[in-house]
Design a protein around this motif. Sequence first.
Motif, PDB file in Angstrom:
ATOM      1  N   PHE A  30       0.945  -1.070  -0.031  1.00  0.00           N
ATOM      2  CA  PHE A  30       0.007  -0.080   0.078  1.00  0.00           C
ATOM      3  C   PHE A  30       0.821   1.089  -0.042  1.00  0.00           C
ATOM      4  O   PHE A  30       0.409   2.242  -0.437  1.00  0.00           O
ATOM      5  N   VAL A  31       2.064   1.048   0.777  1.00  0.00           N
ATOM      6  CA  VAL A  31       2.905   2.498   0.662  1.00  0.00           C
ATOM      7  C   VAL A  31       3.266   2.585  -0.762  1.00  0.00           C
ATOM      8  O   VAL A  31       3.429   3.607  -1.107  1.00  0.00           O
ATOM      9  N   TYR A  32       3.665   1.529  -1.619  1.00  0.00           N
ATOM     10  CA  TYR A  32       4.309   1.752  -2.779  1.00  0.00           C
ATOM     11  C   TYR A  32       3.306   1.937  -3.811  1.00  0.00           C
ATOM     12  O   TYR A  32       3.712   2.934  -4.406  1.00  0.00           O
ATOM     13  N   ILE A  33       1.959   1.815  -3.598  1.00  0.00           N
ATOM     14  CA  ILE A  33       0.909   2.259  -4.547  1.00  0.00           C
ATOM     15  C   ILE A  33       0.707   3.664  -4.159  1.00  0.00           C
ATOM     16  O   ILE A  33       0.606   4.570  -5.025  1.00  0.00           O
ATOM     17  N   GLY A  34       0.920   4.201  -2.879  1.00  0.00           N
ATOM     18  CA  GLY A  34       0.588   5.646  -2.471  1.00  0.00           C
ATOM     19  C   GLY A  34       1.734   6.221  -3.150  1.00  0.00           C
ATOM     20  O   GLY A  34       1.758   7.282  -3.632  1.00  0.00           O
ATOM     21  N   HIS A  35       3.090   5.837  -3.218  1.00  0.00           N
ATOM     22  CA  HIS A  35       4.280   6.373  -3.945  1.00  0.00           C
ATOM     23  C   HIS A  35       3.900   6.651  -5.509  1.00  0.00           C
ATOM     24  O   HIS A  35       4.177   7.763  -5.866  1.00  0.00           O
ATOM     25  N   LEU A  36       3.280   5.790  -6.106  1.00  0.00           N
ATOM     26  CA  LEU A  36       3.281   5.727  -7.508  1.00  0.00           C
ATOM     27  C   LEU A  36       1.842   6.786  -7.558  1.00  0.00           C
ATOM     28  O   LEU A  36       2.110   7.785  -8.531  1.00  0.00           O
ATOM     29  N   ILE A  37       1.140   6.763  -6.806  1.00  0.00           N
ATOM     30  CA  ILE A  37      -0.028   8.020  -6.837  1.00  0.00           C
ATOM     31  C   ILE A  37       0.713   9.405  -6.671  1.00  0.00           C
ATOM     32  O   ILE A  37       0.206  10.155  -7.492  1.00  0.00           O
ATOM     33  N   GLY A  38       1.349   9.510  -5.722  1.00  0.00           N
ATOM     34  CA  GLY A  38       2.024  10.746  -5.510  1.00  0.00           C
ATOM     35  C   GLY A  38       2.928  11.253  -6.740  1.00  0.00           C
ATOM     36  O   GLY A  38       3.010  12.245  -7.236  1.00  0.00           O
ATOM     37  N   ALA A  39       3.811  10.325  -6.952  1.00  0.00           N
ATOM     38  CA  ALA A  39       4.816  10.566  -8.078  1.00  0.00           C
ATOM     39  C   ALA A  39       4.193  10.935  -9.419  1.00  0.00           C
ATOM     40  O   ALA A  39       4.860  11.736 -10.043  1.00  0.00           O
TER      41      ALA A  39
ATOM     42  N   MET B 159       9.726   6.422 -10.069  1.00  0.00           N
ATOM     43  CA  MET B 159       8.541   6.381 -10.141  1.00  0.00           C
ATOM     44  C   MET B 159       8.111   7.945 -10.705  1.00  0.00           C
ATOM     45  O   MET B 159       7.231   7.966 -11.428  1.00  0.00           O
ATOM     46  N   PHE B 160       9.012   8.806 -10.525  1.00  0.00           N
ATOM     47  CA  PHE B 160       8.938  10.202 -10.891  1.00  0.00           C
ATOM     48  C   PHE B 160       9.653  10.355 -11.992  1.00  0.00           C
ATOM     49  O   PHE B 160       9.232  10.863 -13.210  1.00  0.00           O
ATOM     50  N   ALA B 161      11.060  10.206 -12.196  1.00  0.00           N
ATOM     51  CA  ALA B 161      11.767  10.508 -13.261  1.00  0.00           C
ATOM     52  C   ALA B 161      11.538   9.737 -14.487  1.00  0.00           C
ATOM     53  O   ALA B 161      11.527  10.724 -15.747  1.00  0.00           O
ATOM     54  N   ILE B 162      11.023   8.577 -14.464  1.00  0.00           N
ATOM     55  CA  ILE B 162      11.133   7.864 -15.876  1.00  0.00           C
ATOM     56  C   ILE B 162       9.690   8.192 -16.545  1.00  0.00           C
ATOM     57  O   ILE B 162       9.657   8.691 -17.725  1.00  0.00           O
ATOM     58  N   PRO B 163       8.510   8.125 -15.815  1.00  0.00           N
ATOM     59  CA  PRO B 163       7.029   8.550 -16.298  1.00  0.00           C
ATOM     60  C   PRO B 163       7.145  10.038 -16.799  1.00  0.00           C
ATOM     61  O   PRO B 163       6.445  10.434 -17.672  1.00  0.00           O
ATOM     62  N   THR B 164       7.803  10.871 -15.919  1.00  0.00           N
ATOM     63  CA  THR B 164       7.616  12.092 -16.220  1.00  0.00           C
ATOM     64  C   THR B 164       8.607  12.536 -17.683  1.00  0.00           C
ATOM     65  O   THR B 164       8.340  13.289 -18.370  1.00  0.00           O
TER      66      THR B 164
END
Length: 264
Positions: free
Chosen positions: A93-102, A200-205
């Motif tokens: 759930f923390v990993y999913i949260g990171h994905l949402i935020g990032a 999660m941030f750098a590559i999708p962005t």
Amino acid sequence: MLDSGIKKAKLGVFDMLVRGALAGAFVGLGISVDAAAGGLSGNGLVGALLFPFCFILITLLSLEFFTGNCALLPFAAFAGRVSLGQVLRNWVFVYIGHLIGALTYGFLYAAVSTKFFTEAPDAVGAKVMAIGLAKVIPYVHAGAAGWWTALVKGIFATWMVSLGAVLALVSRSVIGKVVAAWLPIMAFVVMGFEHCVVSMFAIPTAIMLGAPITVSQWLVWNQIPVTIGNIIGGMICTGLALYVTYKPDTSKAEVSARMAAAAE
């Protein structure tokens, strides 16, 4: 570490998602500040010096951070106070949260950098795109050796980041926590190690900014091996290593007394 792992294992799903999402967004902010500072100064060390501020925000606000939890929850599990199910529940759930935020911050950042996708990215956006490319393309070209390189870089990154989470526990003062946690975080950035939440941030962005990277390349050549490496680094290099040498008192009475003292 034991008390922290027990508390994290008891968190509700909503809290894990929200705290994880905030942490993911903060890491994205840290990378964009890193890119801006490094690009404007022409010196990557400046960006590395500033990046740890995002981890300090996460630490001081007591948010959830996957790589720190890769050490703290297994530490409590080794002591027999947290079950494997509780460890995995927190991680998922923390990993999913990171994905949402990032991803949310990444979309908004890409929109600002391109004037809502009507222009090419600005100078800092171009730097972020370069960071994302550097996290995928070299590993693709190296083949299997690249995949294993990403995994080992992930081990090293969480070794440093989880130490930052642990070192933040050595002081009760704000400045003590900041200084203790800052150093290993800066080290992992300077060394170019791989961190799953950064990815999660750098590559999708970078993809949103126009980088020639596919989603499958992101997942296969970075996100998956780096996540595996992050788990190994936090759980073994920090969680298990510190547990076997310090062997904390794990009795319920002692843990309750410590947690009550901390709450005061």
